[in-house]
Design a protein around this motif. Structure first.
Motif, PDB file in Angstrom:
ATOM      1  N   ILE A   1     -10.965 -14.113  37.863  1.00 22.69           N
ATOM      2  CA  ILE A   1     -10.111 -14.973  37.933  1.00 22.69           C
ATOM      3  C   ILE A   1      -8.808 -14.886  36.963  1.00 22.69           C
ATOM      4  CG2 ILE A   1      -9.786 -17.770  37.655  1.00 22.69           C
ATOM      5  CD1 ILE A   1     -12.781 -17.960  37.703  1.00 22.69           C
ATOM      6  N   TRP A   2      -8.836 -14.684  35.698  1.00 23.70           N
ATOM      7  CA  TRP A   2      -7.774 -14.328  34.703  1.00 23.70           C
ATOM      8  C   TRP A   2      -6.882 -13.429  35.584  1.00 23.70           C
ATOM      9  CZ3 TRP A   2      -7.034 -10.241  31.645  1.00 23.70           C
ATOM     10  CH2 TRP A   2      -5.940 -10.290  30.855  1.00 23.70           C
ATOM     11  N   VAL A   3      -7.476 -12.055  36.177  1.00 17.58           N
ATOM     12  CA  VAL A   3      -6.447 -11.126  36.802  1.00 17.58           C
ATOM     13  C   VAL A   3      -6.234 -11.448  38.029  1.00 17.58           C
ATOM     14  CG1 VAL A   3      -6.817  -8.763  37.335  1.00 17.58           C
ATOM     15  CG2 VAL A   3      -7.877  -9.548  35.255  1.00 17.58           C
ATOM     16  N   GLY A   4      -6.853 -12.058  38.955  1.00 14.70           N
ATOM     17  CA  GLY A   4      -6.582 -12.355  40.162  1.00 14.70           C
ATOM     18  C   GLY A   4      -5.674 -13.427  40.784  1.00 14.70           C
ATOM     19  N   VAL A   5      -5.754 -14.665  39.818  1.00 16.89           N
ATOM     20  CA  VAL A   5      -4.975 -15.932  40.295  1.00 16.89           C
ATOM     21  C   VAL A   5      -3.926 -15.758  40.611  1.00 16.89           C
ATOM     22  CG1 VAL A   5      -4.402 -18.046  39.384  1.00 16.89           C
ATOM     23  CG2 VAL A   5      -6.819 -17.597  39.440  1.00 16.89           C
ATOM     24  N   PRO A   6      -2.973 -14.895  39.647  1.00 16.47           N
ATOM     25  CA  PRO A   6      -1.449 -14.572  39.810  1.00 16.47           C
ATOM     26  C   PRO A   6      -1.228 -14.139  41.261  1.00 16.47           C
ATOM     27  CG  PRO A   6      -1.959 -13.729  37.850  1.00 16.47           C
ATOM     28  CD  PRO A   6      -3.317 -14.329  38.225  1.00 16.47           C
ATOM     29  N   TYR A   7      -1.745 -13.235  41.836  1.00 15.41           N
ATOM     30  CA  TYR A   7      -1.693 -12.652  42.877  1.00 15.41           C
ATOM     31  C   TYR A   7      -1.646 -13.708  44.260  1.00 15.41           C
ATOM     32  CZ  TYR A   7      -1.905  -8.166  40.657  1.00 15.41           C
ATOM     33  OH  TYR A   7      -1.353  -7.141  39.598  1.00 15.41           O
ATOM     34  N   THR A   8      -2.898 -14.519  44.108  1.00 13.71           N
ATOM     35  CA  THR A   8      -3.227 -15.549  44.946  1.00 13.71           C
ATOM     36  C   THR A   8      -2.266 -16.750  44.853  1.00 13.71           C
ATOM     37  OG1 THR A   8      -5.481 -15.059  44.547  1.00 13.71           O
ATOM     38  CG2 THR A   8      -5.037 -17.101  45.722  1.00 13.71           C
ATOM     39  N   LEU A   9      -1.764 -16.937  43.637  1.00 12.21           N
ATOM     40  CA  LEU A   9      -0.699 -17.978  43.685  1.00 12.21           C
ATOM     41  C   LEU A   9       0.634 -17.430  44.290  1.00 12.21           C
ATOM     42  CD1 LEU A   9       0.895 -20.350  42.136  1.00 12.21           C
ATOM     43  CD2 LEU A   9       1.297 -18.528  40.377  1.00 12.21           C
ATOM     44  N   LEU A  10       1.245 -16.355  44.399  1.00 17.38           N
ATOM     45  CA  LEU A  10       1.942 -15.993  44.697  1.00 17.38           C
ATOM     46  C   LEU A  10       2.087 -15.873  46.450  1.00 17.38           C
ATOM     47  CD1 LEU A  10       3.037 -12.926  42.758  1.00 17.38           C
ATOM     48  CD2 LEU A  10       4.099 -15.070  42.687  1.00 17.38           C
ATOM     49  N   GLN A  11       0.599 -15.311  46.831  1.00 15.80           N
ATOM     50  CA  GLN A  11       0.329 -15.662  48.408  1.00 15.80           C
ATOM     51  C   GLN A  11       0.544 -16.923  48.977  1.00 15.80           C
ATOM     52  OE1 GLN A  11      -0.267 -13.116  50.747  1.00 15.80           O
ATOM     53  NE2 GLN A  11      -0.648 -11.344  49.635  1.00 15.80           N
ATOM     54  N   LEU A  12      -0.152 -17.957  48.192  1.00 15.14           N
ATOM     55  CA  LEU A  12      -0.277 -19.428  48.839  1.00 15.14           C
ATOM     56  C   LEU A  12       1.093 -20.221  48.543  1.00 15.14           C
ATOM     57  CD1 LEU A  12      -3.740 -20.236  47.633  1.00 15.14           C
ATOM     58  CD2 LEU A  12      -3.073 -18.881  49.696  1.00 15.14           C
ATOM     59  N   THR A  13       1.889 -19.616  47.458  1.00 19.66           N
ATOM     60  CA  THR A  13       3.178 -20.336  47.278  1.00 19.66           C
ATOM     61  C   THR A  13       3.941 -20.373  48.779  1.00 19.66           C
ATOM     62  OG1 THR A  13       3.169 -20.152  45.145  1.00 19.66           O
ATOM     63  CG2 THR A  13       5.274 -20.611  46.099  1.00 19.66           C
ATOM     64  N   GLY A  14       4.137 -19.163  49.152  1.00 20.13           N
ATOM     65  CA  GLY A  14       4.730 -19.003  50.401  1.00 20.13           C
ATOM     66  C   GLY A  14       4.220 -19.921  51.679  1.00 20.13           C
ATOM     67  N   VAL A  15       2.939 -19.975  51.516  1.00 25.90           N
ATOM     68  CA  VAL A  15       2.099 -20.655  52.833  1.00 25.90           C
ATOM     69  C   VAL A  15       2.378 -22.254  52.548  1.00 25.90           C
ATOM     70  CG1 VAL A  15       0.058 -21.260  53.669  1.00 25.90           C
ATOM     71  CG2 VAL A  15       0.410 -19.031  53.048  1.00 25.90           C
ATOM     72  N   LEU A  16       2.268 -22.653  51.356  1.00 28.62           N
ATOM     73  CA  LEU A  16       2.624 -24.216  51.046  1.00 28.62           C
ATOM     74  C   LEU A  16       4.118 -24.456  51.288  1.00 28.62           C
ATOM     75  CD1 LEU A  16       1.037 -24.749  47.501  1.00 28.62           C
ATOM     76  CD2 LEU A  16       0.703 -25.746  49.796  1.00 28.62           C
ATOM     77  N   GLN A  17       4.973 -23.728  51.096  1.00 32.75           N
ATOM     78  CA  GLN A  17       6.325 -23.971  51.189  1.00 32.75           C
ATOM     79  C   GLN A  17       6.648 -23.930  52.671  1.00 32.75           C
ATOM     80  OE1 GLN A  17       8.606 -21.053  48.803  1.00 32.75           O
ATOM     81  NE2 GLN A  17       8.462 -22.385  47.168  1.00 32.75           N
ATOM     82  N   ASN A  18       5.911 -23.493  53.607  1.00 33.10           N
ATOM     83  CA  ASN A  18       6.280 -23.368  55.025  1.00 33.10           C
ATOM     84  C   ASN A  18       5.263 -24.537  55.737  1.00 33.10           C
ATOM     85  OD1 ASN A  18       7.757 -21.211  55.409  1.00 33.10           O
ATOM     86  ND2 ASN A  18       6.060 -19.660  55.176  1.00 33.10           N
ATOM     87  N   ILE A  19       4.833 -25.506  54.979  1.00 33.20           N
ATOM     88  CA  ILE A  19       4.247 -26.744  55.817  1.00 33.20           C
ATOM     89  C   ILE A  19       5.333 -27.629  55.798  1.00 33.20           C
ATOM     90  CG2 ILE A  19       2.550 -28.513  55.495  1.00 33.20           C
ATOM     91  CD1 ILE A  19       0.776 -26.807  53.685  1.00 33.20           C
ATOM     92  N   PRO A  20       5.403 -28.194  57.216  1.00 31.48           N
ATOM     93  CA  PRO A  20       6.547 -29.190  57.489  1.00 31.48           C
ATOM     94  C   PRO A  20       6.270 -30.381  56.450  1.00 31.48           C
ATOM     95  CG  PRO A  20       5.531 -28.496  59.476  1.00 31.48           C
ATOM     96  CD  PRO A  20       4.803 -27.758  58.263  1.00 31.48           C
ATOM     97  N   GLU A  21       7.554 -30.659  56.093  1.00 31.63           N
ATOM     98  CA  GLU A  21       7.596 -31.994  55.079  1.00 31.63           C
ATOM     99  C   GLU A  21       7.296 -33.112  56.011  1.00 31.63           C
ATOM    100  OE1 GLU A  21       7.676 -34.115  51.658  1.00 31.63           O
ATOM    101  OE2 GLU A  21       7.558 -32.116  51.876  1.00 31.63           O
ATOM    102  N   GLU A  22       7.548 -33.027  57.271  1.00 34.86           N
ATOM    103  CA  GLU A  22       7.497 -34.296  58.014  1.00 34.86           C
ATOM    104  C   GLU A  22       6.067 -34.938  58.145  1.00 34.86           C
ATOM    105  OE1 GLU A  22       9.054 -31.680  58.918  1.00 34.86           O
ATOM    106  OE2 GLU A  22      11.102 -32.232  58.818  1.00 34.86           O
ATOM    107  N   ILE A  23       4.994 -33.591  58.093  1.00 31.69           N
ATOM    108  CA  ILE A  23       3.926 -33.959  58.444  1.00 31.69           C
ATOM    109  C   ILE A  23       3.521 -34.738  57.017  1.00 31.69           C
ATOM    110  CG2 ILE A  23       1.202 -33.075  58.510  1.00 31.69           C
ATOM    111  CD1 ILE A  23       2.560 -30.669  59.857  1.00 31.69           C
ATOM    112  N   TYR A  24       3.668 -34.467  55.935  1.00 31.01           N
ATOM    113  CA  TYR A  24       3.403 -35.231  54.622  1.00 31.01           C
ATOM    114  C   TYR A  24       4.093 -36.679  54.730  1.00 31.01           C
ATOM    115  CZ  TYR A  24       1.738 -30.972  52.495  1.00 31.01           C
ATOM    116  OH  TYR A  24       0.875 -29.833  52.259  1.00 31.01           O
ATOM    117  N   GLU A  25       5.511 -36.741  55.316  1.00 31.36           N
ATOM    118  CA  GLU A  25       6.023 -38.210  55.242  1.00 31.36           C
ATOM    119  C   GLU A  25       5.278 -39.249  56.328  1.00 31.36           C
ATOM    120  OE1 GLU A  25      10.001 -37.381  56.206  1.00 31.36           O
ATOM    121  OE2 GLU A  25      10.463 -36.496  54.094  1.00 31.36           O
TER     122      GLU A  25
END
Length: 459
Positions: free
Chosen positions: A322-346
């Motif tokens: 977990i300590w070794v792998g979480v940073p790589y997963t964080l970088l992968q998922l950050t890009g996915v999160l930023q592509n979720i349309p904000e209109e859906i959340y609103e």
């Protein structure tokens, strides 16, 4: 520019080998015996000579070397290396015997070359039939120079794909088939079967699946732990990385770039260095145990059994992963999160959805939908995660001295020990085949039943 159809107008059939044999002229049919003959008859001398040269090379190779390689495949050699006393020099000399490993390798290579030659033979026959059909229709037949020029235009894919295919066959397909064949032999240090070995059929598979034997029980224990490890290593990294990515990506979080930089910085350290440092720190007299003793948390003569107890060792490798792998997963998922349309959340907030409902109804389904291929690839990678286990725990602890694997060994690390340390190459080949089959079938079934496949582009 004149365009040529892939089909003959006169025959209304494609240029296939069956049509060439059934409907071709005598010149085309002679191409089955004398490759390139049909092409040369229709003035494609360059192409015809290349096909003829390939046939001559193959025939010469088979007469001089290839036929012998294939003939020795069924027996894999019979003449052992012998020790003979040299009366003149008063020393022992060794006579050259058969080496089954080379016989198997050369035999497999010859079979693959024969398959490749068959494909060239088909190309020669189809080319001759196409030239014949074009001539009957009064259409233009490409010269050798025009065929070469076409490799830079309409046939560019053939020029670019041929070199990679050659390397794939030589460096991937050949070793893979060689390893598969090895699984059906007794090639191992047992009974000194390293120089001469024989075909044993499915005996290695039966021995591995026999849970009553030491080898069989070891296999099932390692397989179960490998699946458990891959599951926890994949989803702990995924969910912890997702949580951290969501926390950093929140509007109220300040210094987003700084927090991402901290995780990226940890990725810059080579993983094997981090693992070796952690292995040193977790030893009985390592930094962590010494610190706990100084703080009075554990007794002065005690130490936490990070790699000496089975449960502790397995939990330790998962936590360190977990300590070794979480940073790589964080970088992968950050890009996915930023592509979720904000209109859906609103829209969800307007409808009265709270943060928990938004996460489980919008964020999590979207993340799973987009990252299913990534999860499958990560799970596959963790099944074969050699570095974490070998560099951190080395497969320890070993509680059964008769076993060839430790309690934290994965299939891939056990395979390494069997082949490199103990020279049980046949069993190692069987494990490699089973690992491939399990991962291939599992990955295809999971992806085929996922929404990423069924509803592609529909989120």
């Amino acid at each position: 520019m004149r365009k040529f159809s892939l089909f003959s107008k006169e025959f209304a059939t494609p240029y296939t080998c069956m049509n060439a044999i059934k409907k071709g002229s005598i010149e085309t049919r002679l191409t089955m015996v004398l490759m390139g003959f049909g092409s040369m008859v229709h003035k494609q001398f360059g192409k015809g000579l290349l096909y003829l040269a390939a046939e001559v090379f193959y025939i010469v190779f088979m007469i001089t070397v290839g036929a012998g390689c294939i003939a020795m495949l069924p027996s894999l050699g019979s003449q052992p290396q012998q020790e003979v006393w040299d009366e003149v020099n008063q020393v022992y000399v060794y006579t050259k015997g058969d080496q089954s490993i080379l016989i198997l390798l050369y035999g497999v290579a010859t079979v693959l070359l024969t398959v490749l030659m068959f494909l060239v033979w088909r190309g020669s026959l189809k080319s001759a039939y196409k030239a014949e059909c074009l001539q009957r229709e009064g259409r233009h037949i490409n010269t050798f120079i025009e065929d070469l020029k076409s490799l830079l235009h309409q046939n560019l894919q053939k020029l670019l794909m041929t070199p990679p295919l050659v390397f794939i066959f030589g460096l991937t397909v050949l070793p893979l088939i060689f390893m598969i064949c090895m699984a059906f032999t007794n090639y191992s240090k047992i009974d000194n079967h390293l120089m001469l070995f024989d075909w044993v059929g499915l005996d290695n598979f039966k021995a591995l699946f026999d849970s009553s034997s030491i080898l069989g029980s070891t296999f099932w224990n390692v397989l179960i732990w490998t699946i458990v490890w891959a599951f926890f290593a994949t989803f702990t990294n995924y969910f912890f990385g997702m949580i951290i990515a969501i926390m950093i990506n929140r509007k109220d979080t300040k210094l987003k770039g700084f927090w991402r930089f901290c995780f990226v910085l940890s990725c810059a350290v080579p993983m094997f260095v981090s693992l070796l440092i952690m292995r040193t720190m977790l030893q009985p007299d390592g930094a962590i145990n010494v610190l706990l003793r100084n703080l009075g948390i554990i007794a002065q003569d005690a130490s936490l059994p990070f790699f000496t107890d089975t449960v502790w060792a397995r939990v330790t490798v998962i936590v360190v992963n977990i300590w070794v792998g979480v940073p790589y997963t964080l970088l992968q998922l950050t890009g996915v999160l930023q592509n979720i349309p904000e209109e859906i959340y609103e829209a969800a907030r307007v409808d009265g959805a709270n943060a928990v409902q938004i996460f489980f109804k919008i964020t999590l389904p979207y993340m799973f939908y987009v990252t299913t291929p990534y999860l499958i690839a990560t799970f596959t990678g963790n099944v074969n995660n050699f570095n974490i286990i070998y560099l951190l725990s080395g497969g320890d602890p070993v509680t059964n001295l008769s076993s060839t694997a430790g309690n934290t060994d994965l299939l891939v690390t056990w395979l390494y020990k069997l082949t490199v340390d103990r020279q049980y190459y046949n069993i190692g080949a069987v494990i490699g085949i089973l690992t491939f089959v399990i991962l291939a079938i599992g990955s295809l079934l999971v992806y085929h039943n996922s929404k990423s496949y069924k509803e592609e582009g529909g989120f």
